[in-house]
Every structure is written in structure tokens, then in C-alpha cells.
Design an enzyme around this catalytic site. Structure first.
Site, short mmCIF file in Angstrom:
data_model
loop_
_atom_site.label_atom_id
_atom_site.label_comp_id
_atom_site.label_asym_id
_atom_site.label_seq_id
_atom_site.Cartn_x
_atom_site.Cartn_y
_atom_site.Cartn_z
N GLN A 195 7.08 46.08 36.15
CA GLN A 195 5.69 46.49 36.03
C GLN A 195 5.45 47.43 34.84
O GLN A 195 4.40 47.39 34.21
CB GLN A 195 5.22 47.14 37.34
N ALA A 242 -12.34 46.36 0.39
CA ALA A 242 -10.92 46.31 0.75
C ALA A 242 -10.72 46.74 2.21
O ALA A 242 -9.89 46.18 2.92
CB ALA A 242 -10.13 47.21 -0.18
N GLY A 286 13.46 48.17 22.57
CA GLY A 286 14.59 49.08 22.67
C GLY A 286 15.28 49.25 21.32
O GLY A 286 14.63 49.35 20.28
N GLU A 321 -6.88 54.02 1.80
CA GLU A 321 -8.25 53.50 1.87
C GLU A 321 -9.10 54.29 2.87
O GLU A 321 -9.81 53.71 3.68
CB GLU A 321 -8.24 52.02 2.24
N ARG A 332 14.98 39.05 27.37
CA ARG A 332 15.93 40.15 27.57
C ARG A 332 16.06 40.45 29.07
O ARG A 332 15.06 40.75 29.73
CB ARG A 332 15.43 41.39 26.83
#
Lengths: 259, 385
Positions: B280, B243, B340, B364, B269
Site C-alpha cells: 500500500q 520558452a 531504491g 526561465e 521488483r
């Protein structure tokens, strides 16, 4: 029943599609190839017909070597075998020459019913079913949203603006389908694994009985003379509502002859 | 969004078709509704289980009994695409295939396999896996659940389990219990008298997934209920390795979904007259998210190749689970900050993935335990004993 379903690999509609600058054909390397959406409905209908009437479903595609991805998907959905018509001489074929090449191939491999999507998302001519039927000398039953076969009798229903047409013919015949006809199944994981072992026959034009002079760019009856990118969308008109917004909207609609 | 490293170019034709199929299924059947399921804390098992069964997702990496027998990389790619939908969906699939079907397939009798595996592969029967207990999570060896033979040869099972995915919707539970012979696995039909499985409510994570407690009150099981093929903790731990392999691939999908959402948002946006993706600060976040995603994806692919080669070790799986879940959670949190205020609503997938990954970090094998596994691998010194 020998059911042949024609499928086409087209550039992914989610990506930017381009024409080549040299010979003005589709740039198949610029975008991922996917199965044409309506072809999935055609495959599903072919599988449903097989499940109802028995027989065998053969996938037929004409396209470059990477079209094997599209064949694989149709086989994974449950088709029994495939024929891939692939030859550099076919590059640039238009609808007429494609229908010639496909018809020759269908004569070679044999069929009781040919099923295809009613148009592709790249060229969007929607002509192939009619052209194929004419070339093969068999009835065309186009734009089907329902197909019934009883022995050698075939009937389709076609939705129209005024109701629906019922079109009847006898097999062999060519049928094109629209997206309302069914809900294509997903290829199952077992189907994907089983598809690896299904036979795919590759034919060149000579093996399919195709005359090289009637296909490809040179054999095409139509020609792309020039193309240009669609102009960017122009800026919209902004009407500031100063109590007369409704009038402004109505005037705009009237100017475009909507009202 | 382009995959910068073109990692999927390494996939075979069949693996790509598996990817595309699951992706299409998730786009058609999961993404339109999953925010509602999350909000309503529901998982529509009756609709989804047969559909997933038909697709071949349930027990996809097992051979026979209606299973597809996929290789490990295919299994991983499918988990990646499922979890790009929701970690709850991938959890359902992991538990069904790797925790419930796998032990029956690996350690069960022919009768147990015939009875359960075909129905479970089809999604007609749901399984769960009972190992964790209220007081024994990271330390399963201390489990209190026990089974005793009575003179008739039947087993009598008593105890409880907690944090059991699919518990309340399961038809069969694979339950691990102490016996006089050490830890044994039992195949327990959930309609056996004395078995109850109340659902755990008020979760803020994995809400589109059913989590339950299991209670065993003198549950009488025939001698044929025990899994004969394994004794000791290595039984359940081997299931967890299966799993966890699905998890270390799955979280790559969740992380990718968050990065895609953040890239879309940052290019649409506008603030201070330009898209926030042109700043940046945002680009630095996006770049590091892409680096984290690519690295975890490469880790997953490498471990998939090791698993297909048959050489993967539990330590390597711990590496992947630890590294990839943490990377995914970091990516989700960064994406949340880029979105945001919109990052906290279910209109976007980010907060859903972020909250889900908090569970994935813990279940797990917690990140702490996997850290200690690596610590032991490096030093030879076991810190948790």
C-alpha cells in the site's frame, strides 16, 4: 512513373492483440492501429524511386475508416495522394479475397509499379504480393532488399541463405520489400501539415469494381474454426550446480536434440 | 502505461501524428544513448541538430523561413515527448526555437530573418540567448552588459552573460544589452572578434546539454545587428514566455517517464515475496504521482488551448511553469524512492530526470519569482519591487 504503395493498418504489436469471439476476426477496436512496420519501408522505397525517376506516389490501403491514420502517416512521409478502399462488405476477407479486392482497385486506379511490405505483423501470411501479381498478370519481384528501375526494366536483389538472387522483369510489376532495403524517414512536421491538404479518395466496393460475393467473411476461402490463448509458459528446469552443472546443461540440451 | 485521463484523446489527428513522430525519434535516437551523454557531459549537437531540423522541430511554432508553423498544442506535445527523453534535449530545442529564432522572427529585419532563420530551422546554425548575467538572474533589469554607438554608427558591446544554454556551440547569439535607449537585442555572430563563450563544467544537472558563459570584449557590431522591433525588457521577457510554455509541457514528459519507470519497477521488483507495487505504501506513492501528472498535463493542455486562442497571459504561463515543474520534481523524487538503490543509477532514467528538473525549477524564472508573479496577480501587490 505511377507508383502505388500498398499499406496496411495493423494492431500495435506493443499491445495485447485479440480475436473477436463472434466472428473470429481480428478485434480492431481492442488495440491502437499503427502502420504495419514493413509498409513503412515500402513507402520509403516508393519515395526514393519517385525522387530518382520522377512520377507520383499513391498510397493504397484497404481497411476500416480508422485506417485513415495510416494513410495520414504515409502522406506525411511524402506520398502525393491516397486511395482508401473501405466497405463493410470487406470485413473478414482472407488473403485470397483481399488480393482480389486490391487487384480490382489497382486495375481501377492504374499503376506502373506496385510496392508493398513482404508481410504484415497481424496475419503474417506474406502472400499478398504473389497473389496480386498473379491476379494482375504482371511479374512479381518479392522480398527485395534492393530495387533498380531503368526505363521499363526493373531489377531487384533478394538476400538468401546462399547469397543473393537477382530478379529482372519489365514494368508494370509488383515488388515486395524487406526491412534491409532502406531506413524509413520520419514524417516531418511540415510533411504532417502538408498531408492535411493532400487528396484522399475513398472507394467502396462498387466503385472499385469488386464483386461482393468474392470478399468478406462469406467470400473468404479460408476460415478461422477455433482459437485459444497461448498456454502460459511452463516453469523452467532449475539445475543446481554441485560440480556437475556442465553435465546437467549438456543433458538438457541433448534431451531437446540441440546437441 | 495507460493514460488514466485519456488526455491525448483531445488531440487532433495531426497532433497525434506529431506526438508519435517525436516519440519514435526519441526512442530511436535519444533513449539508447542519453545516459552515456549524461555521464560524459556531452550533447552530440553535430548529429542531432540536423536530424531535429529535418524533423521540423527547430522553430516549429514559427511561420515561414522553413518552419512548420505548428499550433501551440502541437508545440507543447512535441516538447513533452522530447523531454520524456531528456530535459537537455528539450532545452536545446527551446533555446533554438523560442529564445534565439523567435526574437529574430518577431523583432528582426528581413535581412536578419533571411540570414539566420532558414539555417537555424534546418539545424545548420545554432543559436543561443544571452540575458542572464553572473550578478543578475531574477533581476535582468539590472544587467551590466551594455552597447554604445561609436561615431561610425557601429555598436560596441561589452559585458558578460552566464548560464547560457548552447553558448559554446552557437553560431549566433541573441544578446540583450543596456543602451542609451534602454534594453535592446543584438544579433551577434559568435565569430565576431571579442566574443568568447567558455563552457561551464562540473554541472550535476542538464549534463546532456551545453551551458556556457558569454564574454563581450569590445565586440564591434554593425548598426544592422540590432533587433529593430522591440525596446525594453519586454523583448526578452516575451521570448521567455514562449520558452516557458515549452517547459510547462516538457516537464509533463519527464514526469511521465519517471512514473512509467516506477510502475515498471514496482511490478517487477519483489520483496517479502511479492512485487513492491502490491504494498500500500508504494501504491499511495504511485497514485499521487499519477494525480500530479494528470493535473499538470491538464494544466498544460488548457494553457495550450489559451495560447492557440491568442488569449494567454504571462501570469498564466507563470502558473503553469510553477505548478508543473514542481509537480514533475515531486514525481521524480517519489519515483527515485520507489526504485531504491537502482533509482540513483543511470541504468534507469529517474535520477537523470530528477537532477535535470532541479535546473528546470530554477531556469526561465525561478519558482520563487513565479510564486511572486502569482502573489501579485492575487493581491495587486508586487513583492519583488
Amino acid at each position: 512513373m505511377n507508383i502505388v504503395v500498398c499499406v496496411k493498418q495493423v494492431p500495435d504489436t506493443a499491445t495485447e492483440r485479440k480475436l473477436r469471439s463472434d466472428d473470429k476476426t481480428l478485434d480492431r477496436d481492442a488495440a491502437d492501429g499503427v502502420i504495419n512496420e514493413l509498409c513503412e519501408y515500402a513507402v520509403e522505397e516508393a519515395l526514393l524511386l519517385k525522387e530518382a525517376h520522377g512520377g507520383e506516389v499513391t498510397v493504397l490501403t484497404m481497411g476500416p475508416s480508422k485506417a485513415t491514420d495510416t494513410i495520414r502517416k504515409a502522406l506525411a512521409m511524402g506520398a502525393d495522394k491516397a486511395v482508401h478502399l473501405v466497405d463493410d462488405a470487406l470485413h473478414g476477407s482472407d488473403a485470397l479475397s483481399t488480393s482480389y479486392a486490391m487487384a480490382q482497385t489497382l486495375k481501377t486506379i492504374g499503376f506502373d509499379v506496385v510496392i508493398l511490405g513482404s508481410e504484415s505483423t497481424d496475419a503474417r501470411t506474406g502472400l499478398l504480393a504473389a497473389m496480386l501479381a498473379e491476379r494482375l498478370g504482371v511479374p512479381q519481384l518479392t522480398q527485395a532488399n534492393k530495387v533498380d528501375i531503368d526505363g521499363t526494366a526493373i531489377a531487384i536483389q533478394r538476400l538468401t541463405d546462399y547469397g543473393h538472387d537477382k530478379v529482372e522483369a519489365s514494368l508494370p510489376a509488383v515488388v515486395s520489400v524487406v526491412e534491409k532495403i532502406n531506413e524509413p524517414r520520419y514524417p516531418s512536421f511540415k510533411g504532417i501539415m502538408a498531408a492535411k491538404k493532400k487528396p484522399v479518395q475513398t472507394l467502396g466496393i462498387a466503385e472499385a469494381g469488386i464483386d461482393a460475393s468474392q470478399v468478406g467473411l462469406a467470400g473468404a476461402w479460408s476460415e478461422v474454426v477455433d482459437f485459444a490463448a497461448a498456454p502460459p509458459r511452463a516453469a523452467g528446469t532449475i539445475v543446481t550446480d554441485q560440480g556437475d552443472g556442465g553435465t546437467g546443461a549438456a543433458e538438457f540440451l541433448a534431451s531437446k536434440k540441440f546437441i | 502505461m495507460d493514460d488514466l485521463l485519456r488526455i491525448d484523446d483531445q488531440l487532433s489527428d495531426e497532433q497525434r501524428l506529431i506526438r508519435d513522430t517525436v516519440k519514435e525519434f526519441v526512442a530511436d535516437r535519444i533513449l539508447p544513448d542519453v545516459a552515456d551523454w549524461f555521464e560524459e557531459a556531452t550533447f552530440p549537437v553535430k548529429e542531432l541538430a540536423p536530424a531535429l531540423g529535418e524533423l521540423g522541430v527547430l522553430g516549429m511554432h514559427l511561420e515561414g523561413y522553413g518552419c512548420a508553423g505548428l499550433d501551440a498544442v502541437s508545440y507543447g506535445v512535441a516538447c513533452r515527448e522530447l523531454e520524456a527523453g531528456d530535459s537537455g534535449l528539450r532545452s536545446f530545442v527551446s533555446v533554438q526555437g523560442s529564445l534565439a529564432m523567435f526574437p529574430i522572427w518577431k523583432y528582426g529585419t528581413d535581412e536578419q530573418k533571411e540570414e539566420w532563420l532558414p539555417r537555424m530551422a534546418a539545424g545548420d546554425a545554432i543559436g543561443c540567448f544571452g540575458l542572464t548575467e553572473p550578478d543578475h538572474g531574477s533581476d535582468p533589469g539590472g544587467m551590466r552588459t551594455h552597447a554604445k554607438r561609436d561615431p561610425s554608427g557601429d555598436w560596441i558591446l561589452n559585458g558578460s552573460k552566464m548560464w547560457i544554454t548552447n553558448g559554446s556551440i552557437a553560431d549566433v547569439a541573441v544578446v540583450w544589452a543596456q543602451t542609451d535607449e534602454g534594453v535592446r537585442g543584438f544579433v551577434v555572430p559568435t565569430d565576431t572578434p571579442g566574443f568568447t563563450a567558455p563552457e561551464i563544467h562540473r554541472k550535476m544537472s542538464l549534463r546532456a546539454s551545453v551551458t556556457s558563459s558569454l564574454y563581450f570584449d569590445d565586440v564591434r557590431l554593425p548598426a544592422s545587428a540590432v533587433l529593430p522591433g522591440v525596446k525594453g525588457l519586454k523583448g526578452p521577457l516575451s521570448c521567455l514566455s514562449e520558452a516557458r510554455f515549452g517547459i510547462l509541457w516538457g516537464v509533463v514528459g519527464a514526469a511521465r517517464a519517471c512514473l512509467e519507470s516506477a510502475v515498471d519497477y514496482s511490478t517487477s521488483r519483489t520483496q517479502f515475496g511479492k512485487p513492491i507495487g502490491a504494498f500500500q505504501l508504494t501504491q499511495e506513492k504511485l497514485a499521487w504521482m499519477a494525480v500530479g501528472l494528470g493535473q499538470s498535463h491538464l494544466t498544460a493542455l488548457h494553457l495550450g488551448q489559451l495560447k492557440d486562442a491568442g488569449t494567454i497571459t504571462p501570469r498564466q504561463i507563470s502558473f503553469g511553469k510553477l505548478a508543473n515543474v514542481r509537480a514533475a520534481l515531486d514525481i521524480a523524487r517519489q519515483a527515485r524512492s520507489i526504485l531504491g538503490g537502482n533509482g540513483i543509477t543511470l541504468e534507469y532514467p529517474v535520477i537523470r530526470h530528477m537532477n535535470n528538473l532541479e535546473s528546470v525549477l530554477t531556469y526561465e524564472g525561478t519558482q520563487e519569482i513565479h510564486t511572486l508573479v502569482l502573489g501579485e496577480a492575487l493581491t495587486g501587490l508586487a513583492a519583488y519591487r
